[in-house]
Design a protein around this motif. Structure first.
Motif, mmCIF file in Angstrom:
data_model
loop_
_atom_site.group_PDB
_atom_site.id
_atom_site.type_symbol
_atom_site.label_atom_id
_atom_site.label_comp_id
_atom_site.label_asym_id
_atom_site.label_seq_id
_atom_site.Cartn_x
_atom_site.Cartn_y
_atom_site.Cartn_z
ATOM 1 N N HIS A 90 0.728 -1.048 -0.181
ATOM 2 C CA HIS A 90 0.240 -0.028 -0.376
ATOM 3 C C HIS A 90 0.972 1.439 0.129
ATOM 4 N N VAL A 91 0.357 2.121 -0.717
ATOM 5 C CA VAL A 91 1.543 3.806 -1.052
ATOM 6 C C VAL A 91 0.189 4.694 -0.939
ATOM 7 N N PHE A 92 0.304 5.429 -0.129
ATOM 8 C CA PHE A 92 -0.617 7.157 -0.041
ATOM 9 C C PHE A 92 0.638 8.007 -0.026
ATOM 10 N N ARG A 93 0.143 8.595 -1.091
ATOM 11 C CA ARG A 93 1.126 10.022 -0.903
ATOM 12 C C ARG A 93 0.273 11.208 -0.745
ATOM 13 N N ASP A 94 0.667 12.038 -0.357
ATOM 14 C CA ASP A 94 -0.100 13.143 0.383
ATOM 15 C C ASP A 94 1.299 13.692 1.382
ATOM 16 N N TYR A 110 -15.035 12.040 6.994
ATOM 17 C CA TYR A 110 -13.089 11.428 7.442
ATOM 18 C C TYR A 110 -12.896 12.695 7.422
ATOM 19 N N GLY A 111 -12.557 13.599 7.814
ATOM 20 C CA GLY A 111 -12.090 15.016 6.728
ATOM 21 C C GLY A 111 -10.276 14.606 7.689
ATOM 22 N N GLY A 112 -9.734 14.882 6.608
ATOM 23 C CA GLY A 112 -8.821 15.044 7.469
ATOM 24 C C GLY A 112 -6.960 16.278 6.575
ATOM 25 N N PRO A 113 -6.263 16.093 6.832
ATOM 26 C CA PRO A 113 -5.088 17.758 7.268
ATOM 27 C C PRO A 113 -5.166 17.612 5.781
ATOM 28 N N LYS A 140 -7.903 16.527 -2.324
ATOM 29 C CA LYS A 140 -8.887 15.785 -1.814
ATOM 30 C C LYS A 140 -8.758 15.075 -2.690
ATOM 31 N N VAL A 141 -9.399 15.914 -4.140
ATOM 32 C CA VAL A 141 -9.827 15.581 -5.078
ATOM 33 C C VAL A 141 -8.741 14.227 -6.296
ATOM 34 N N LEU A 182 -8.230 10.592 -6.923
ATOM 35 C CA LEU A 182 -8.099 9.720 -8.218
ATOM 36 C C LEU A 182 -6.821 8.709 -8.185
ATOM 37 N N GLU A 183 -6.013 9.114 -7.385
ATOM 38 C CA GLU A 183 -4.822 8.430 -6.588
ATOM 39 C C GLU A 183 -5.569 6.950 -6.795
ATOM 40 N N LYS A 184 -6.670 6.944 -5.963
ATOM 41 C CA LYS A 184 -7.025 5.556 -4.938
ATOM 42 C C LYS A 184 -8.191 5.045 -5.986
#
Ligand SMILES: [Zn+2]
Length: 347
Positions: free
Chosen positions: A176-180, A246-249, A255-256, A260-262
């Motif tokens: 798993h990778v999440f890039r923000d 699910y508000g994040g930082p 978020k958009v 798309l990344e997801k």
């Protein structure tokens, strides 16, 4: 002797921005999960976000007593209450309109200063120790999961965990990778083992060190994943009567981009008891076992779930999954038991 164990873990918390009520988003769904687990005499591991309960206690929120009661009941029923930390609750403020003001710039524990990480861990471990001591329960806080899986870079965090007696981590979701910039993790490179030890980089096997029992991950078809996501949209995907978001930082624009990344990464999933269908859970478990059974080692499956999105649908799927696991001789376990048997095997 049976070599396959399943550790069912549930992140026990309201939403990351402080929304969601304690009764419907935490206590109620946890009760349902515990009922299902008890039916199979299976121990539940709760990764409880202690900084949020410390904040609730500071502001004398009434339901924190019920939280404590449930944590004690879980431990007494053979389950395992362990440490989960969302640092945005550090010095949280409770506002007059019953909302929480959290410091969203503190989303990632790995980005905090040594003194903040140290404070969060020491205060949380002390809180848990005091709770169980008050009820004369023999207890040890030994396992950890980072909020939002944000454990990297892990060197300083691992050092502080070890210093405070923690011996297990379960933050890694292989592949798993999440890039923000505000909430990233990158588990694209990892040891090809069902578990390993690390002392610096959580994704590099190195002894001695702290055990990593990663969350079981695998792939399902993109369509099947998409169908799951669509089915769980809105209130249908949340625990009964649980309302929150699910508000994040990150900013709206980011978020958009994240969405798309997801979509691009559709099909890569964790063994999630809250969101997957029973067929997807079986498929993932079988993939994981197939991948590691050749190594002739003990194998641990680690399932993850969240109280807030444990819906009516999740209950039905989870019940069927446990029934399948039980029929297939998979042993329901805790990290401590798995760790002991692995250490015994390794001499
Ligand atoms: Zn969490």
């Amino acid at each position: 002797m049976n070599k396959i164990s399943l550790v069912v873990t549930v992140d026990y918390e309201v939403f990351g921005n402080g929304s969601g009520c304690v009764e419907s988003c935490v206590l109620g769904p946890a009760r349902k999960i515990l009922d299902i687990m008890n039916h199979y005499s299976a121990p539940l591991t709760l990764f409880a976000d202690i900084p949020e309960f410390i904040a609730m206690e500071t502001y004398k929120r009434p339901l924190v007593h019920e939280i404590k009661k449930q944590l004690v009941e879980t431990q007494l029923s053979g389950g395992d209450v362990q440490l989960h930390i969302h640092p945005q609750w550090y010095r949280a403020h409770h506002l007059f309109d019953d909302r929480w003001q959290l410091d969203m710039s503190k989303w990632r524990i790995a980005d905090q200063s040594t003194s903040v990480i140290n404070h969060l861990i020491v205060a949380s471990v002390d809180w848990l120790d005091a709770l169980f001591k008050e009820h004369s329960i023999d207890y040890e806080c030994y396992a950890f999961r980072a909020g939002g899986w944000c454990i990297q870079p892990s060197k300083e965090l691992a050092r502080i965990l070890i210093e405070n007696g923690l011996r297990v981590d379960s933050s890694v979701a292989p592949g798993h990778v999440f890039r923000d910039s505000n909430e990233w993790y990158d588990f694209s490179v990892y040891p090809r083992d069902p578990y390993w030890r690390f002392s610096d980089d959580v994704c590099v096997s190195e002894e001695p060190g702290i055990w990593e029992f990663p969350i079981t991950t695998g792939t399902v078809s993109k369509w099947s994943h998409l169908a799951t996501l669509l089915r769980s949209r809105g209130s249908k995907g949340l625990a009964q009567n649980c309302k929150g978001n699910y508000g994040g930082p990150s900013s709206k624009l980011k978020k958009v981009a994240n969405r798309l990344e997801k979509l691009r990464r559709l099909g890569t999933v964790m063994l999630d008891i809250s969101t997957l269908s029973v067929d997807q859970m079986k498929q993932l478990s079988e993939q994981w076992l197939e991948k590691y059974i050749k190594k002739n080692k003990k194998i641990s499956l680690v399932a993850i779930g969240h109280t807030k999105n444990f819906s009516e649908n999740s209950s039905r799927n989870f019940e069927k999954y446990l029934s399948w696991a039980s029929a297939n001789g998979i042993q329901f376990s805790t990290f401590k038991k798995v760790m002991k048997s692995v250490e015994y095997e390794n001499g």
